[in-house]
Scaffold this motif. Structure first.
Motif, PDB file in Angstrom:
ATOM      1  N   UNK A   1      -3.804 -11.105  -1.891  1.00 45.54           N
ATOM      2  CA  UNK A   1      -2.769 -10.060  -2.279  1.00 45.54           C
ATOM      3  C   UNK A   1      -3.352  -8.909  -2.899  1.00 45.54           C
ATOM      4  N   UNK A   2      -3.131  -7.946  -2.265  1.00 44.21           N
ATOM      5  CA  UNK A   2      -3.577  -6.517  -2.353  1.00 44.21           C
ATOM      6  C   UNK A   2      -2.583  -5.560  -2.886  1.00 44.21           C
ATOM      7  N   UNK A   3      -3.118  -4.788  -3.916  1.00 44.39           N
ATOM      8  CA  UNK A   3      -2.168  -3.975  -4.257  1.00 44.39           C
ATOM      9  C   UNK A   3      -3.036  -2.536  -4.289  1.00 44.39           C
ATOM     10  N   UNK A   4      -2.553  -1.565  -3.501  1.00 41.06           N
ATOM     11  CA  UNK A   4      -3.335  -0.430  -3.231  1.00 41.06           C
ATOM     12  C   UNK A   4      -2.456   1.004  -3.595  1.00 41.06           C
ATOM     13  N   UNK A   5      -2.762   1.765  -4.326  1.00 38.77           N
ATOM     14  CA  UNK A   5      -2.306   3.249  -4.455  1.00 38.77           C
ATOM     15  C   UNK A   5      -0.715   3.122  -4.469  1.00 38.77           C
ATOM     16  N   UNK A   6      -0.161   2.537  -5.815  1.00 40.84           N
ATOM     17  CA  UNK A   6       1.120   2.491  -6.095  1.00 40.84           C
ATOM     18  C   UNK A   6       1.359   3.323  -7.125  1.00 40.84           C
ATOM     19  N   UNK A   7       2.719   3.950  -7.120  1.00 43.79           N
ATOM     20  CA  UNK A   7       2.899   4.843  -8.124  1.00 43.79           C
ATOM     21  C   UNK A   7       4.743   4.635  -8.488  1.00 43.79           C
ATOM     22  N   UNK A   8       4.919   4.057  -9.502  1.00 43.11           N
ATOM     23  CA  UNK A   8       6.339   3.772  -9.465  1.00 43.11           C
ATOM     24  C   UNK A   8       6.714   4.011 -11.097  1.00 43.11           C
ATOM     25  N   UNK A   9       7.576   4.995 -11.226  1.00 48.54           N
ATOM     26  CA  UNK A   9       8.116   5.535 -12.613  1.00 48.54           C
ATOM     27  C   UNK A   9       9.239   5.049 -12.818  1.00 48.54           C
ATOM     28  N   UNK A  10       9.404   4.958 -14.294  1.00 48.23           N
ATOM     29  CA  UNK A  10      10.716   4.416 -14.551  1.00 48.23           C
ATOM     30  C   UNK A  10      10.995   4.978 -16.031  1.00 48.23           C
ATOM     31  N   UNK A  11      12.105   5.607 -16.382  1.00 47.94           N
ATOM     32  CA  UNK A  11      12.573   6.575 -17.586  1.00 47.94           C
ATOM     33  C   UNK A  11      13.438   5.891 -18.373  1.00 47.94           C
ATOM     34  N   UNK A  12      13.648   4.730 -18.318  1.00 45.99           N
ATOM     35  CA  UNK A  12      14.860   3.832 -18.880  1.00 45.99           C
ATOM     36  C   UNK A  12      14.594   3.819 -20.544  1.00 45.99           C
ATOM     37  N   UNK A  13      15.565   3.428 -21.062  1.00 50.84           N
ATOM     38  CA  UNK A  13      15.301   3.128 -22.756  1.00 50.84           C
ATOM     39  C   UNK A  13      14.545   2.087 -23.029  1.00 50.84           C
ATOM     40  N   UNK A  14      14.423   1.053 -22.228  1.00 50.89           N
ATOM     41  CA  UNK A  14      13.561   0.011 -22.408  1.00 50.89           C
ATOM     42  C   UNK A  14      12.242   0.187 -21.518  1.00 50.89           C
ATOM     43  N   UNK A  15      11.814   1.255 -21.301  1.00 48.94           N
ATOM     44  CA  UNK A  15      10.704   1.206 -20.631  1.00 48.94           C
ATOM     45  C   UNK A  15       9.464   1.199 -21.462  1.00 48.94           C
ATOM     46  N   UNK A  16       8.174   1.453 -21.068  1.00 51.00           N
ATOM     47  CA  UNK A  16       7.768   2.021 -19.698  1.00 51.00           C
ATOM     48  C   UNK A  16       7.991   0.865 -18.321  1.00 51.00           C
ATOM     49  N   UNK A  17       7.560   1.116 -17.334  1.00 50.23           N
ATOM     50  CA  UNK A  17       7.597   0.250 -16.328  1.00 50.23           C
ATOM     51  C   UNK A  17       6.430  -0.967 -16.538  1.00 50.23           C
ATOM     52  N   UNK A  18       6.848  -2.174 -16.151  1.00 47.47           N
ATOM     53  CA  UNK A  18       5.756  -3.053 -16.207  1.00 47.47           C
ATOM     54  C   UNK A  18       5.097  -3.768 -14.670  1.00 47.47           C
TER      55      UNK A  18
ATOM     56  N   UNK B   1       0.970  -1.299   0.038  1.00 51.71           N
ATOM     57  CA  UNK B   1      -0.021  -0.093  -0.013  1.00 51.71           C
ATOM     58  C   UNK B   1       0.857   1.383   0.023  1.00 51.71           C
ATOM     59  N   UNK B   2       0.404   2.328  -0.820  1.00 48.29           N
ATOM     60  CA  UNK B   2       1.077   3.287  -0.974  1.00 48.29           C
ATOM     61  C   UNK B   2       2.644   3.144  -1.218  1.00 48.29           C
ATOM     62  N   UNK B   3       3.000   2.876  -2.348  1.00 47.06           N
ATOM     63  CA  UNK B   3       4.439   2.473  -2.684  1.00 47.06           C
ATOM     64  C   UNK B   3       4.855   3.544  -3.731  1.00 47.06           C
ATOM     65  N   UNK B   4       5.614   4.433  -3.515  1.00 44.18           N
ATOM     66  CA  UNK B   4       5.877   5.439  -4.453  1.00 44.18           C
ATOM     67  C   UNK B   4       7.307   5.721  -4.680  1.00 44.18           C
ATOM     68  N   UNK B   5       7.770   6.264  -5.970  1.00 47.50           N
ATOM     69  CA  UNK B   5       9.098   6.736  -6.305  1.00 47.50           C
ATOM     70  C   UNK B   5       9.675   6.014  -7.627  1.00 47.50           C
ATOM     71  N   UNK B   6      10.772   5.902  -7.837  1.00 42.22           N
ATOM     72  CA  UNK B   6      11.377   5.590  -9.066  1.00 42.22           C
ATOM     73  C   UNK B   6      11.845   3.953  -9.096  1.00 42.22           C
ATOM     74  N   UNK B   7      11.845   3.240 -10.256  1.00 44.39           N
ATOM     75  CA  UNK B   7      12.416   2.076 -10.236  1.00 44.39           C
ATOM     76  C   UNK B   7      13.780   2.224 -11.159  1.00 44.39           C
ATOM     77  N   UNK B   8      14.666   1.111 -10.984  1.00 48.61           N
ATOM     78  CA  UNK B   8      15.873   1.255 -11.606  1.00 48.61           C
ATOM     79  C   UNK B   8      16.001   0.327 -12.899  1.00 48.61           C
ATOM     80  N   UNK B   9      14.796  -0.303 -13.037  1.00 50.97           N
ATOM     81  CA  UNK B   9      14.570  -1.112 -14.298  1.00 50.97           C
ATOM     82  C   UNK B   9      13.103  -1.048 -14.652  1.00 50.97           C
ATOM     83  N   UNK B  10      12.718  -1.802 -15.829  1.00 52.16           N
ATOM     84  CA  UNK B  10      11.327  -1.748 -15.983  1.00 52.16           C
ATOM     85  C   UNK B  10      10.355  -2.597 -15.192  1.00 52.16           C
ATOM     86  N   UNK B  11      11.044  -3.480 -14.641  1.00 52.31           N
ATOM     87  CA  UNK B  11      10.142  -4.472 -13.780  1.00 52.31           C
ATOM     88  C   UNK B  11       9.717  -3.696 -12.589  1.00 52.31           C
TER      89      UNK B  11
END
Length: 396
Positions: free
Chosen positions: A349-366, A324-334
């Motif tokens: 399994x519950x996923x609630x309010x996540x915001x994970x950005x990734x701006x690498x060349x193999x993006x977007x995040x998955x 819940x409430x996981x936010x920030x940037x990823x070092x890879x697209x996964x």
């Protein structure tokens, strides 16, 4: 080395201890070996009829293998003000350096440092590659220690794990600093197993393996306000490697920050597991990520260096897991990978309010799911795999 015994009444009055407490001081000339003095001081304190203190004063000292064993007649406070450095000769080929065991009512504090001097030994540590590996000592072990507070202590350059905590109850780690290079192998910050009622608070961990690793049999663990990085993140597991493992229940990770770690929030179990156990009630909430590879990861195919049979699915059951409430940037697209067992698919399994950005060349995040249909609450970035969608509590 001198062993001094002096009254320390004011300190123990403030802590709620007996006014007749004594201090057993273990010291010596700069850079001298104080192993014998520490053992003598602890033995005297352990036999004292009232709460007492073992004091290592400010300064640099050498310390060999030191095993301090209870039960003791009264609570003990171990105050490390100085810096103790591992004497490699007395720990060579052994799996421990400093051990506190079978103590009920214990405090470790003082602002000092356990320096494992691991730099030369890391080259010999290939335990992360093979079962047949050279033994290296864990810096500080707590075995069967109950009702304890470990506070304001630094662990530097451990040869193996920094802290290993086994079969303890009602323990608090507060304001701990753990430091080792990112390339130091097998230097888990704090490893725990078979404990109940442990708290890890306000702690900074920079090391070469898991910042915190949670082994089997853990119950009621709180990890809060921990900063992790470098390292391999905060991990539940690995689980399932051995046949005698016990269930894991009620693990809570809150208000933590992960910076540049190889993994983020991870649950890992072995395929072809040697046991059938359950890990339930594992909750990650309010987490900040900064270029974290694999930020959210359930890996039920964890098989380092091909030491298992991946064709046999994991028999570890994962139940009631929340992110819940996981936010920030990823070092890879996964950004999110939920790789559950085909033998025992993950449940609830519950996923609630996540915001994970990734701006690498193999993006977007998955966002990848296997053998799980997560319940989705609020918003998800990246877009979640298919699952039932519900509104977050209190939101329209």
């Amino acid at each position: 080395m001198d062993l001094k015994i002096t009254p320390f009444k004011a300190l123990y009055k403030a802590a709620g201890y007996s006014a007749n407490a004594e201090v057993f001081t273990a010291g010596g000339p700069p850079n001298s070996d104080i192993t014998a003095a520490v053992l003598k001081a602890f033995t005297s304190a352990c036999q004292a009829p009232a709460p007492s203190q073992v004091l290592i004063p400010k300064g640099d000292f050498k310390l060999g293998e030191t095993v301090m064993t209870g039960p003791c007649k009264s609570p003990i406070e171990f105050t490390l003000q100085g810096n103790v450095k591992a004497d490699g000769g007395s720990t060579q080929g052994k799996d421990r350096w400093v051990v506190f065991e079978k103590i009920n009512g214990f405090k470790l504090n003082g602002g000092g440092t356990f320096d494992g001097e691991g730099n030369a030994a890391w080259k010999a540590n290939n335990c992360h590659k093979t079962f047949e590996c050279k033994k290296l000592p864990i810096s500080v072990r707590f075995d069967f220690v109950d009702n304890a507070e470990i506070k304001d202590i630094t662990s530097l350059d451990a040869k193996n794990f920094h802290f290993n905590v086994i079969s303890g109850k009602n323990m608090t780690f507060d304001n701990i600093k753990i430091i080792a290079p990112a390339e130091s192998p097998n230097t888990d910050g704090i490893h725990l197993g078979r404990c109940e009622g442990v708290k890890i608070l306000n702690t900074k961990i920079a090391t070469g393996d898991d910042c915190i690793s949670v082994g089997d049999g853990m119950k009621n663990l709180l990890i809060e306000k921990v900063v992790c990085g470098p390292g391999h993140g905060i991990s539940v597991g690995s689980l399932g490697r051995y046949g005698w493992e016990q269930d894991v229940t009620d693990i809570n990770v809150k208000n933590c920050t992960l910076e540049g770690t190889d993994n983020g929030l991870r649950i890992k179990t072995w395929p072809s597991a040697a046991c059938t156990t359950t890990a339930a009630g594992i909750h990650f909430e309010d987490i900040i990520l900064n270029k974290v590879s694999n930020p959210i990861l359930i890996d039920q195919e964890y098989c380092p260096w091909n030491q298992c049979n991946k064709n046999k699915p994991s028999t570890i059951k994962l139940v009631d897991i929340t992110f819940r409430n996981i936010r920030g940037t990823s070092g890879n697209k996964d950004a999110v990978k939920l790789l559950c067992s085909k033998g025992h698919p993950c449940e609830n399994v519950e996923i609630g309010d996540i915001n994970i950005d990734y701006t690498g060349p193999d993006g977007p995040p998955t966002f990848e799911c296997t053998n799980v249909t997560p319940k989705l609450v609020g918003t998800q970035n990246p877009k979640a795999c298919v699952g039932p969608v519900v509104k977050a509590p209190g939101k329209e």
